[in-house]
Design an enzyme around this catalytic site. Sequence first.
Site, short mmCIF file in Angstrom:
data_model
loop_
_atom_site.label_atom_id
_atom_site.label_comp_id
_atom_site.label_asym_id
_atom_site.label_seq_id
_atom_site.Cartn_x
_atom_site.Cartn_y
_atom_site.Cartn_z
N GLY A 1 0.83 -1.20 0.00
CA GLY A 1 0.00 0.00 0.00
C GLY A 1 0.86 1.25 0.00
N CYS A 2 0.38 2.30 0.59
CA CYS A 2 1.12 3.57 0.64
C CYS A 2 2.45 3.38 1.36
CB CYS A 2 0.28 4.62 1.37
SG CYS A 2 1.14 6.18 1.63
N PHE A 3 3.53 3.81 0.74
CA PHE A 3 4.84 3.59 1.36
C PHE A 3 5.06 4.41 2.63
CE2 PHE A 3 6.81 6.14 -2.47
CZ PHE A 3 6.16 7.30 -2.08
#
Length: 205
Positions: A39-41
Amino acid sequence: MKKSIILIFILVSGVIFGKTNMSAENQSKKMETASFGAGCFWCVEAIFQELKGVKKVESGYMGGETKNPTYKEVCTGETGHAEICQITYDANMISFEELLEVFWQTHNPTTLNRQGADVGTQYRSAIFYHSEEQKELAEKYKRKLNESGAWDDPIVTEISPSSKFYIAENYHQDYFKNNSNQPYCNFVIKPKMEKFKKVFKSKLR
């Protein structure tokens, strides 16, 4: 996700990895690299930075064809790249197996190209392995989790060889540490961090 997920992870980890005490063979290892997309880093970075033995976490892009991609380009979902974190760790202090355990317990690996409200191929669940040993361990863990019924749906995590890593723009690095009051951090990352710290208390710095 089923309520017994933590117990299942403990059982699966025991079957695959056995005891976590470092063997004589592992004692000779030094710095190694792991590359995960979940997902979002920003979320991934915040979690892995808290682990003992992790020396560096860099947010960036991997898995696509576009050279030197920008965040704006990756967000279109057309570059083929995933948002990932490249993790440098001391294998004498934490093993790849333990990193895998954290990876699979801190995101939902059954949603294709999506984590919560973040949608697109850039948010896919992915392990980019750096050795045959990492590949074998990741595939074995994924198979055991699917067989255990840890999730109602099958795991769709991509397991692929690592490729060129493009580090993200400076403002993405240490994002949670530098922007903890930002709305996304408050509503998405902080709750995830709280759950993570309860489950992995013994592995925190």
